[in-house]
Design a protein around this motif. Structure first.
Motif, PDB file in Angstrom:
ATOM      1  N   PHE A 164      16.338 -22.100  15.292  1.00 31.35           N
ATOM      2  CA  PHE A 164      15.984 -20.740  15.660  1.00 31.35           C
ATOM      3  C   PHE A 164      15.067 -20.134  14.598  1.00 31.35           C
ATOM      4  CE2 PHE A 164      20.501 -20.794  17.514  1.00 31.35           C
ATOM      5  CZ  PHE A 164      20.050 -21.459  18.647  1.00 31.35           C
ATOM      6  N   PRO A 165      14.402 -19.027  14.911  1.00 35.46           N
ATOM      7  CA  PRO A 165      13.568 -18.353  13.901  1.00 35.46           C
ATOM      8  C   PRO A 165      14.377 -17.967  12.668  1.00 35.46           C
ATOM      9  CG  PRO A 165      13.092 -17.491  16.081  1.00 35.46           C
ATOM     10  CD  PRO A 165      14.288 -18.386  16.235  1.00 35.46           C
ATOM     11  N   VAL A 166      13.736 -18.039  11.524  1.00 32.43           N
ATOM     12  CA  VAL A 166      14.416 -17.727  10.265  1.00 32.43           C
ATOM     13  C   VAL A 166      14.970 -16.303  10.286  1.00 32.43           C
ATOM     14  CG1 VAL A 166      14.100 -17.445   7.779  1.00 32.43           C
ATOM     15  CG2 VAL A 166      12.982 -19.343   8.964  1.00 32.43           C
ATOM     16  N   GLU A 167      14.223 -15.365  10.877  1.00 31.98           N
ATOM     17  CA  GLU A 167      14.661 -13.969  10.943  1.00 31.98           C
ATOM     18  C   GLU A 167      15.987 -13.841  11.698  1.00 31.98           C
ATOM     19  OE1 GLU A 167      10.181 -14.079  10.729  1.00 31.98           O
ATOM     20  OE2 GLU A 167      11.776 -15.136  11.806  1.00 31.98           O
ATOM     21  N   PHE A 168      16.148 -14.650  12.724  1.00 32.21           N
ATOM     22  CA  PHE A 168      17.388 -14.621  13.515  1.00 32.21           C
ATOM     23  C   PHE A 168      18.545 -15.216  12.720  1.00 32.21           C
ATOM     24  CE2 PHE A 168      20.278 -16.422  16.754  1.00 32.21           C
ATOM     25  CZ  PHE A 168      20.548 -15.265  17.470  1.00 32.21           C
ATOM     26  N   ASN A 169      18.281 -16.326  12.061  1.00 29.50           N
ATOM     27  CA  ASN A 169      19.330 -16.961  11.255  1.00 29.50           C
ATOM     28  C   ASN A 169      19.789 -16.057  10.119  1.00 29.50           C
ATOM     29  OD1 ASN A 169      19.057 -19.212  12.865  1.00 29.50           O
ATOM     30  ND2 ASN A 169      17.748 -20.325  11.429  1.00 29.50           N
ATOM     31  N   ASN A 170      18.851 -15.342   9.513  1.00 27.36           N
ATOM     32  CA  ASN A 170      19.194 -14.460   8.394  1.00 27.36           C
ATOM     33  C   ASN A 170      20.096 -13.305   8.822  1.00 27.36           C
ATOM     34  OD1 ASN A 170      17.678 -16.011   6.646  1.00 27.36           O
ATOM     35  ND2 ASN A 170      15.856 -14.709   6.753  1.00 27.36           N
ATOM     36  N   PHE A 171      19.969 -12.894  10.060  1.00 28.72           N
ATOM     37  CA  PHE A 171      20.764 -11.771  10.551  1.00 28.72           C
ATOM     38  C   PHE A 171      22.259 -12.060  10.447  1.00 28.72           C
ATOM     39  CE2 PHE A 171      23.017  -9.742  14.136  1.00 28.72           C
ATOM     40  CZ  PHE A 171      22.817  -8.419  13.799  1.00 28.72           C
ATOM     41  N   GLY A 172      22.631 -13.306  10.690  1.00 30.16           N
ATOM     42  CA  GLY A 172      24.044 -13.663  10.671  1.00 30.16           C
ATOM     43  C   GLY A 172      24.702 -13.542   9.311  1.00 30.16           C
ATOM     44  N   SER A 173      23.920 -13.593   8.248  1.00 26.59           N
ATOM     45  CA  SER A 173      24.476 -13.507   6.893  1.00 26.59           C
ATOM     46  C   SER A 173      24.076 -12.224   6.167  1.00 26.59           C
ATOM     47  CB  SER A 173      24.013 -14.715   6.063  1.00 26.59           C
ATOM     48  OG  SER A 173      22.601 -14.793   6.018  1.00 26.59           O
ATOM     49  N   LEU A 174      23.424 -11.320   6.871  1.00 28.96           N
ATOM     50  CA  LEU A 174      22.963 -10.068   6.271  1.00 28.96           C
ATOM     51  C   LEU A 174      24.136  -9.137   5.980  1.00 28.96           C
ATOM     52  CD1 LEU A 174      20.189  -8.749   5.590  1.00 28.96           C
ATOM     53  CD2 LEU A 174      20.332  -7.603   7.808  1.00 28.96           C
ATOM     54  N   THR A 175      24.065  -8.424   4.856  1.00 32.02           N
ATOM     55  CA  THR A 175      25.105  -7.450   4.505  1.00 32.02           C
ATOM     56  C   THR A 175      24.477  -6.104   4.173  1.00 32.02           C
ATOM     57  OG1 THR A 175      25.073  -8.086   2.157  1.00 32.02           O
ATOM     58  CG2 THR A 175      26.644  -9.239   3.574  1.00 32.02           C
ATOM     59  N   VAL A 176      25.242  -5.046   4.406  1.00 34.87           N
ATOM     60  CA  VAL A 176      24.841  -3.688   4.061  1.00 34.87           C
ATOM     61  C   VAL A 176      26.012  -3.036   3.331  1.00 34.87           C
ATOM     62  CG1 VAL A 176      24.183  -1.419   4.941  1.00 34.87           C
ATOM     63  CG2 VAL A 176      23.260  -3.481   6.013  1.00 34.87           C
ATOM     64  N   TRP A 177      25.763  -2.575   2.122  1.00 33.67           N
ATOM     65  CA  TRP A 177      26.838  -2.002   1.295  1.00 33.67           C
ATOM     66  C   TRP A 177      28.005  -2.983   1.151  1.00 33.67           C
ATOM     67  CZ3 TRP A 177      26.028   2.041   5.420  1.00 33.67           C
ATOM     68  CH2 TRP A 177      24.940   2.849   5.099  1.00 33.67           C
ATOM     69  N   ALA A 242      27.978 -13.839  22.119  1.00 30.16           N
ATOM     70  CA  ALA A 242      27.203 -15.078  22.085  1.00 30.16           C
ATOM     71  C   ALA A 242      26.061 -14.984  21.076  1.00 30.16           C
ATOM     72  CB  ALA A 242      26.655 -15.389  23.476  1.00 30.16           C
ATOM     73  N   ILE A 243      25.390 -13.843  21.036  1.00 30.03           N
ATOM     74  CA  ILE A 243      24.299 -13.643  20.079  1.00 30.03           C
ATOM     75  C   ILE A 243      24.826 -13.686  18.647  1.00 30.03           C
ATOM     76  CG2 ILE A 243      22.631 -11.958  19.220  1.00 30.03           C
ATOM     77  CD1 ILE A 243      21.724 -13.364  21.712  1.00 30.03           C
ATOM     78  N   ILE A 244      25.967 -13.044  18.409  1.00 25.02           N
ATOM     79  CA  ILE A 244      26.561 -13.049  17.070  1.00 25.02           C
ATOM     80  C   ILE A 244      26.962 -14.475  16.679  1.00 25.02           C
ATOM     81  CG2 ILE A 244      28.445 -12.177  15.641  1.00 25.02           C
ATOM     82  CD1 ILE A 244      26.374 -10.069  16.416  1.00 25.02           C
ATOM     83  N   TYR A 245      27.519 -15.196  17.629  1.00 22.26           N
ATOM     84  CA  TYR A 245      27.905 -16.595  17.402  1.00 22.26           C
ATOM     85  C   TYR A 245      26.690 -17.423  16.986  1.00 22.26           C
ATOM     86  CZ  TYR A 245      29.267 -21.402  18.562  1.00 22.26           C
ATOM     87  OH  TYR A 245      29.492 -22.753  18.523  1.00 22.26           O
ATOM     88  N   MET A 246      25.585 -17.266  17.707  1.00 21.16           N
ATOM     89  CA  MET A 246      24.361 -18.007  17.402  1.00 21.16           C
ATOM     90  C   MET A 246      23.806 -17.631  16.029  1.00 21.16           C
ATOM     91  SD  MET A 246      22.501 -17.666  21.103  1.00 21.16           S
ATOM     92  CE  MET A 246      20.926 -18.303  20.494  1.00 21.16           C
ATOM     93  N   ARG A 248      25.422 -16.464  13.459  1.00 24.20           N
ATOM     94  CA  ARG A 248      26.307 -16.904  12.382  1.00 24.20           C
ATOM     95  C   ARG A 248      26.215 -18.404  12.138  1.00 24.20           C
ATOM     96  NH1 ARG A 248      32.296 -15.963  12.860  1.00 24.20           N
ATOM     97  NH2 ARG A 248      32.126 -17.242  10.984  1.00 24.20           N
ATOM     98  N   LEU A 249      26.193 -19.199  13.218  1.00 21.40           N
ATOM     99  CA  LEU A 249      26.248 -20.656  13.075  1.00 21.40           C
ATOM    100  C   LEU A 249      24.895 -21.329  13.238  1.00 21.40           C
ATOM    101  CD1 LEU A 249      29.556 -21.399  15.036  1.00 21.40           C
ATOM    102  CD2 LEU A 249      29.242 -20.943  12.600  1.00 21.40           C
ATOM    103  N   ASN A 250      23.890 -20.555  13.672  1.00 20.48           N
ATOM    104  CA  ASN A 250      22.532 -21.074  13.857  1.00 20.48           C
ATOM    105  C   ASN A 250      22.455 -22.190  14.896  1.00 20.48           C
ATOM    106  OD1 ASN A 250      21.807 -19.318  11.767  1.00 20.48           O
ATOM    107  ND2 ASN A 250      22.111 -20.896  10.210  1.00 20.48           N
ATOM    108  N   ILE A 251      23.341 -22.143  15.863  1.00 19.26           N
ATOM    109  CA  ILE A 251      23.325 -23.102  16.964  1.00 19.26           C
ATOM    110  C   ILE A 251      23.732 -22.406  18.264  1.00 19.26           C
ATOM    111  CG2 ILE A 251      23.881 -25.107  15.516  1.00 19.26           C
ATOM    112  CD1 ILE A 251      26.771 -24.896  16.597  1.00 19.26           C
TER     113      ILE A 251
END
Length: 333
Positions: A164-177, A242-246, A248-251
């Motif tokens: 998947f696009p790197v931007e999408f994969n990064n979303f799963g591990s992104l944190t705020v505060w 499903a989007i969150i699953y993808m 987080r796991l990049n699959i």
């Protein structure tokens, strides 16, 4: 007649509703605090920042599915298909995001839309078939469980989709505060669902439907469309999960989501929502999801095997149902 439906549903703000809600959710909250104290004393790693982040991340998908499941159980139904619908939505989204000729932004937007549409359509189908023919939702969604799983395997040719696009994969591990963004998404969804159920006419009718379909019908409201709406919301949340699953796991795996429906139902039941419908709340579901997440995480830190964790979780679910039985008697009337 409309007023009767509102009373039956337990109008938010009424004295009876408040007392029952406080009894239900205070008890669940105390149980959660008790678990946290026990695991904190049993393991020095439990209350670390990294582990708390892990817990919040791990409960995200279950919380999203449980929020949708709350609507269905409140009307006296059940949805056994959400795990398979998640897999189908993920595969559809995976195909969309992998389409050639699309930029990262377009691919991600298309994938999100595809997942939500796939999940929503499955929910609509569950609701229409169950409500139109008056069939038990248990059977209908059991059929959808197999349909969605088979469709996911067929569409993906039984293969896992990745890259998947790197931007999408990064979303799963992104944190705020320090908080996982995926958890904040789930929390925002829970907040919206709470507002809908506690502050809108639609929410009161959902409660009313779980207490008395006849009262809702006599008040001039469509029982059919209310049921369809509840299952549609459940399908929609499966698409979001499903989007969150993808992310987080990049699959996107056609075998994803196996058993997820049971965890979602468990969170709702432990959260105090009655299986017979008409009683419960999204706040209780949130606490129930936390209890399941904290329990699973704490048992892992204690070194218990997967088999023992499953047994203990099962016991917790049974105890929650028994407590709900007695709580219903105490708060009746």
């Amino acid at each position: 007649m409309t007023a009767a439906v509102t009373d039956t549903a337990g109008k938010p703000g009424s004295k009876g509703f408040s007392i029952r809600a406080i009894m239900r959710e205070a008890g669940i909250g105390l149980a959660l605090i008790g678990l946290i104290i026990v695991f904190s004393l049993a393991s020095e790693h439990f209350l670390t920042a990294n582990n708390i982040t892990n817990i919040l991340t791990q409960i995200t998908i279950n919380l999203i599915l449980a929020v949708g499941m709350t609507f269905v159980i409140l009307i006296g139904g059940i949805d056994l298909s959400v795990g398979s619908v998640l897999a189908l939505a993920a595969v559809v989204a995976g195909k969309a995001i992998s389409m050639p000729g699309l930029g990262p932004a377009e691919a991600i937007a298309l994938a999100v839309l595809a997942a939500m549409v796939a999940g929503t359509l499955c929910g609509i189908l569950n609701g229409v078939v169950s409500a139109w023919w008056g069939l038990p939702s248990f059977i209908i969604t059991l059929g959808m469980l197999n349909i969605a799983r088979g469709a996911a395997l067929q569409i993906s040719d039984a293969r896992t989709i990745y890259s998947f696009p790197v931007e999408f994969n990064n979303f799963g591990s992104l944190t705020v505060w320090g908080l996982p963004v995926v958890f904040l998404v789930a929390l925002g969804l829970a907040l919206v669902a709470w507002l809908v159920l506690s502050r809108t006419v639609f929410g009161r009718l959902i409660y009313g439907l779980g207490n008395s379909e006849e009262a809702v019908r006599l008040a001039g409201h469509s029982v059919f469309w209310l049921k369809v709406a509840a299952f549609t919301i459940c399908g929609f949340t499966a698409g979001i999960a499903a989007i969150i699953y993808m992310a987080r796991l990049n699959i996107a795996s056609p075998i994803a989501g196996s058993g997820f429906e049971l965890n979602a139902i468990a969170a709702v039941i432990i959260g105090g929502t009655s299986l017979s419908g008409g009683r419960g709340s999204v706040l209780g579901t949130l606490l129930g999801a936390f209890i399941i997440g904290v329990l699973a995480n704490g048992l892992i830190l204690l070194g218990l095997s997967d088999f023992m964790r499953q047994m203990i979780t099962g016991v917790v679910i049974i105890v929650a149902v028994i407590l709900d039985h007695y709580r219903a008697k105490l708060t009746k009337g």
